[in-house]
Write a protein that holds these residues in place. Structure first.
Motif, PDB file in Angstrom:
ATOM      1  N   VAL A 169       7.896 -11.612  20.584  1.00  0.00           N
ATOM      2  CA  VAL A 169       8.042 -11.101  19.215  1.00  0.00           C
ATOM      3  C   VAL A 169       9.268 -10.200  19.082  1.00  0.00           C
ATOM      4  CG1 VAL A 169       6.640  -8.988  19.413  1.00  0.00           C
ATOM      5  CG2 VAL A 169       6.715 -10.241  17.245  1.00  0.00           C
ATOM      6  N   GLY A 170       9.629  -9.518  20.173  1.00  0.00           N
ATOM      7  CA  GLY A 170      10.832  -8.694  20.126  1.00  0.00           C
ATOM      8  C   GLY A 170      12.069  -9.525  19.831  1.00  0.00           C
ATOM      9  N   SER A 171      12.145 -10.707  20.444  1.00  0.00           N
ATOM     10  CA  SER A 171      13.308 -11.560  20.231  1.00  0.00           C
ATOM     11  C   SER A 171      13.377 -12.082  18.802  1.00  0.00           C
ATOM     12  CB  SER A 171      13.272 -12.749  21.207  1.00  0.00           C
ATOM     13  OG  SER A 171      13.461 -12.307  22.529  1.00  0.00           O
ATOM     14  N   ILE A 172      12.261 -12.142  18.124  1.00  0.00           N
ATOM     15  CA  ILE A 172      12.265 -12.592  16.726  1.00  0.00           C
ATOM     16  C   ILE A 172      12.980 -11.579  15.841  1.00  0.00           C
ATOM     17  CG2 ILE A 172      10.794 -13.166  14.751  1.00  0.00           C
ATOM     18  CD1 ILE A 172       8.685 -14.114  16.730  1.00  0.00           C
ATOM     19  N   PHE A 173      12.871 -10.298  16.177  1.00  0.00           N
ATOM     20  CA  PHE A 173      13.435  -9.244  15.333  1.00  0.00           C
ATOM     21  C   PHE A 173      14.717  -8.625  15.897  1.00  0.00           C
ATOM     22  CE2 PHE A 173       8.909  -9.350  14.291  1.00  0.00           C
ATOM     23  CZ  PHE A 173       8.945  -9.408  12.918  1.00  0.00           C
ATOM     24  N   TYR A 174      14.854  -8.605  17.232  1.00  0.00           N
ATOM     25  CA  TYR A 174      15.950  -7.869  17.851  1.00  0.00           C
ATOM     26  C   TYR A 174      17.323  -8.398  17.464  1.00  0.00           C
ATOM     27  CZ  TYR A 174      13.317  -4.855  21.053  1.00  0.00           C
ATOM     28  OH  TYR A 174      12.525  -3.884  21.596  1.00  0.00           O
ATOM     29  N   GLY A 175      17.470  -9.719  17.354  1.00  0.00           N
ATOM     30  CA  GLY A 175      18.772 -10.285  17.037  1.00  0.00           C
ATOM     31  C   GLY A 175      19.293  -9.808  15.691  1.00  0.00           C
ATOM     32  N   THR A 176      18.421  -9.825  14.675  1.00  0.00           N
ATOM     33  CA  THR A 176      18.817  -9.369  13.343  1.00  0.00           C
ATOM     34  C   THR A 176      19.198  -7.896  13.362  1.00  0.00           C
ATOM     35  OG1 THR A 176      17.354 -11.005  12.322  1.00  0.00           O
ATOM     36  CG2 THR A 176      18.070  -9.159  10.943  1.00  0.00           C
ATOM     37  N   ILE A 177      18.379  -7.079  14.013  1.00  0.00           N
ATOM     38  CA  ILE A 177      18.666  -5.639  14.092  1.00  0.00           C
ATOM     39  C   ILE A 177      20.001  -5.401  14.782  1.00  0.00           C
ATOM     40  CG2 ILE A 177      17.898  -3.448  15.078  1.00  0.00           C
ATOM     41  CD1 ILE A 177      15.004  -4.448  14.755  1.00  0.00           C
ATOM     42  N   LEU A 178      20.229  -6.097  15.901  1.00  0.00           N
ATOM     43  CA  LEU A 178      21.488  -5.938  16.625  1.00  0.00           C
ATOM     44  C   LEU A 178      22.666  -6.367  15.759  1.00  0.00           C
ATOM     45  CD1 LEU A 178      23.097  -5.332  19.193  1.00  0.00           C
ATOM     46  CD2 LEU A 178      22.658  -7.686  19.931  1.00  0.00           C
ATOM     47  N   GLY A 179      22.518  -7.481  15.042  1.00  0.00           N
ATOM     48  CA  GLY A 179      23.592  -7.953  14.176  1.00  0.00           C
ATOM     49  C   GLY A 179      23.995  -6.919  13.142  1.00  0.00           C
ATOM     50  N   ILE A 180      23.005  -6.244  12.546  1.00  0.00           N
ATOM     51  CA  ILE A 180      23.297  -5.195  11.552  1.00  0.00           C
ATOM     52  C   ILE A 180      24.081  -4.049  12.197  1.00  0.00           C
ATOM     53  CG2 ILE A 180      22.230  -3.431  10.079  1.00  0.00           C
ATOM     54  CD1 ILE A 180      19.949  -5.458   9.579  1.00  0.00           C
ATOM     55  N   PHE A 181      23.678  -3.645  13.399  1.00  0.00           N
ATOM     56  CA  PHE A 181      24.387  -2.559  14.086  1.00  0.00           C
ATOM     57  C   PHE A 181      25.799  -2.980  14.493  1.00  0.00           C
ATOM     58  CE2 PHE A 181      20.350  -0.400  14.382  1.00  0.00           C
ATOM     59  CZ  PHE A 181      20.691   0.945  14.472  1.00  0.00           C
ATOM     60  N   LEU A 182      25.977  -4.218  14.952  1.00  0.00           N
ATOM     61  CA  LEU A 182      27.309  -4.671  15.348  1.00  0.00           C
ATOM     62  C   LEU A 182      28.258  -4.718  14.153  1.00  0.00           C
ATOM     63  CD1 LEU A 182      26.449  -7.520  17.902  1.00  0.00           C
ATOM     64  CD2 LEU A 182      27.218  -5.196  18.388  1.00  0.00           C
ATOM     65  N   VAL A 183      27.746  -5.144  13.005  1.00  0.00           N
ATOM     66  CA  VAL A 183      28.559  -5.108  11.781  1.00  0.00           C
ATOM     67  C   VAL A 183      28.951  -3.664  11.470  1.00  0.00           C
ATOM     68  CG1 VAL A 183      28.538  -5.471   9.282  1.00  0.00           C
ATOM     69  CG2 VAL A 183      27.641  -7.236  10.795  1.00  0.00           C
TER      70      VAL A 183
END
Length: 571
Positions: free
Chosen positions: A487-501
């Motif tokens: 379940v972490g992988s379902i959400f972590y990518g989106t969260i990381l993408g926002i921080f990288l932007v």
């Protein structure tokens, strides 16, 4: 367990939890409660980060994973040091500069309130689920092995973590983490030396390694590209995105290192974790290989949850189950003869005979696995609700039956501490995010320091009760452990993408990244339910998807529609 084991277990748990409560009682303000007055030294930061990540699943499942599949799981962690370096360079200086209580405060200063609220909300969903499983997973195994009531075990582990986390906040988590990790590492080294002694009694250590190599347990790196293979050198590249998100944007980890005395202390602590985690994971996996080798000279049960075996022996399936077990025992005896021949061929440097014997050993190992599979089929016929994946029971079974009196209690304390260390960190992070990013920022922003300390304690208690409730009803859900692990992988990518932007693409504004996050998260969930993308790669899809779509949306919306960055808001 003997009386001595119970005494050791009770005293170890009571002393460390009591010491944590005593040392951290009476936090008067929100900075002290959530940041621990920024007093943590680098070794405290490093050990606390490790303790947060090293849940009971690590010490229960990882040796069982190596017992069945060898050392290949270590590849999953190869990119962890790289992630630590990136976080030390990019994430930590920004968090310190803005003096944030949570990682998500930074997103409001960079974008806007709605982006901050979206990201913190995604964190609360996935971490709220994960906290329940850090309690449920060890509870179901301990209750089954020890014959304890599952709900009582779940409530006991959960309440212990809640009590000292509510009492002392972040300081209590740090203080207990240090001592918990000392007990955990001590316990693992004790098991290592006991296993080393037991293996030496059955022959030389080099002989034992021959058996490990023959069964391909020492193979670490797999260069074969297989999209559906979770653990190879290519999937470890995808894991980099998971580590960046977990350590860089997950509040349960961020809160461990933003409490450091300085940027330098936090960086050293995080790099300590990056340097130690890979060898620690190798060590834990190698313990699993050593348990496998131990059971090559000491007959292992056909199914490692022996409470289930006892039920089958007294059921209408007893005859067929015993028949399978007799074939399993005969196969074990045949392997002993081949092992002796392999030792002899190695000493004679007879390579062709050695290769032939290794092939025969692998054939008998395949037969053993087939017989185990047959036993699991009978178990399912007897009771379809019984979990037949017994990897998590391998290590505990060895501990219960093969350690001296007193050490069993110490090693069970290790499992308790591993469960509580992760649970306490997660409850602390859930409370921080709930108070700072949701309650204080969106609901009530006129409270005193004392008010927000009380709110943090109440929300810690609330999330603790939610986690215990989720864990208590866990048996109602099929494949719950596997589901929450991904379940972490379902959400972590989106969260990381926002921080990288936020870090690297200064022209992108709040509207664009907010809607990119919503759309990509919906897409990732869609891919998950289609089951066409391995879960590690969902992190890559989420992160890159947000970056690409945010650029596209910013072009459409134009700079006029982008929100102007607001000033950072803190408690």
């Amino acid at each position: 367990m003997t009386t001595l084991d119970w005494i050791v277990l009770g005293m170890t748990v009571s002393i460390i939890i009591g010491y944590g409560i005593y040392k951290t009682r009476g936090s008067k303000n929100i900075e002290s409660y959530l940041l621990g007055d920024n007093e943590a030294k680098w070794w405290t930061v490093g050990l606390s980060v490790m303790a947060t990540q090293a849940s009971a699943i690590t010490f229960l499942s990882t040796p069982g994973q190596a017992y069945h599949d060898g050392m290949g799981f270590a590849q999953f962690y190869f990119m962890l040091p790289v992630a630590m370096i990136i976080i030390c360079i990019t994430f930590i200086p920004l968090f310190y500069k803005l003096k944030v209580y949570t990682a998500y405060e930074f997103l409001e200063s960079r974008f806007d309130l709605k982006t901050r609220s979206l990201t913190s909300g995604l964190f609360l969903i996935q971490r709220g689920l994960a906290t329940g499983i850090t309690i449920y997973a060890p509870s179901i195994i301990l209750s089954s092995i020890m014959g304890w009531n599952l709900n009582v075990t779940t409530i006991f582990i959960g309440l212990l973590a809640v009590i000292y986390t509510v009492s002392g906040g972040t300081k209590a988590v740090h203080v207990t983490h240090k001592h918990q990790m000392i007990v955990i590492l001590t316990g693992l080294f004790i098991i290592f030396f006991i296993l080393l002694d037991r293996l030496s009694n059955g022959g030389s250590f080099s002989d034992a390694m021959l058996i490990a190599a023959a069964n391909q347990k020492l193979d670490v790196i797999d260069f074969t590209f297989d999209w559906n293979e979770r653990y190879n050198i290519w999937s470890s590249m995808a894991a980099l995105f998971l580590f960046l998100s977990y350590f860089g944007t997950d509040q349960s980890q961020v809160q461990r290192y933003i409490t450091g005395r300085s940027i330098r202390e936090s960086r050293i602590g995080l790099l300590l974790n990056g340097l130690m985690k890979v060898p620690l994971q190798f060590f834990i996996l190698f313990l699993g290989v050593m348990v496998f080798l131990f059971y090559q000279t000491h007959k292992a049960p056909i199914f490692f949850n022996e409470k289930v075996n006892e039920k089958l022996y007294n059921s209408e399936y007893a005859d067929i189950y015993n028949e399978i077990e007799e074939a399993y025992n005969e196969n074990f005896d045949n392997k002993q003869n081949l092992h002796a021949s392999l030792y002899e061929a190695a000493r004679d440097n007879d390579h062709s005979r050695r290769q032939a014997l290794e092939t025969d050993i692998r054939r008998l190992t395949d037969i053993e696995m087939s017989l185990r599979s047959d036993a699991k089929t009978i178990i399912k016929q007897y009771d379809s609700t019984i979990e037949t994946n017994d990897k998590d029971y391998v290590f505990v079974n060895f501990i219960i039956h093969n350690l001296p009196k007193g050490l069993v209690g110490l090693l069970l304390a290790v499992i308790f501490f591993a469960a509580m260390s992760s649970t306490a960190s997660e409850l602390n992070a859930l409370a921080s995010t709930s108070v700072v990013d949701i309650y204080k920022r969106n609901i009530f922003n006129r409270g005193s320091d004392k008010h927000y300390v009380h709110a943090s304690k109440l929300l810690t208690l609330f999330w603790g009760l939610v986690a215990i409730l989720f864990a208590s009803v866990g048996t109602l859900f099929e494949n719950l452990i596997q589901f929450v692990n991904i379940v972490g992988s379902i959400f972590y990518g989106t969260i990381l993408g926002i921080f990288l932007v936020a870090f690297y693409f200064k022209k992108i504004r709040g509207h664009a990244v907010f809607f990119a996050g919503l759309i990509v998260e919906a897409f990732v969930i869609y891919l998950f339910f289609l089951d066409i993308v391995p879960y590690l790669w969902l992190n890559v899809v989420g992160a890159l998807g947000v970056i690409i779509l945010a650029h596209f949306l910013q072009l459409i919306m134009g700079k006029k529609n982008g929100l102007k960055p607001e000033a950072s808001t803190h408690i």
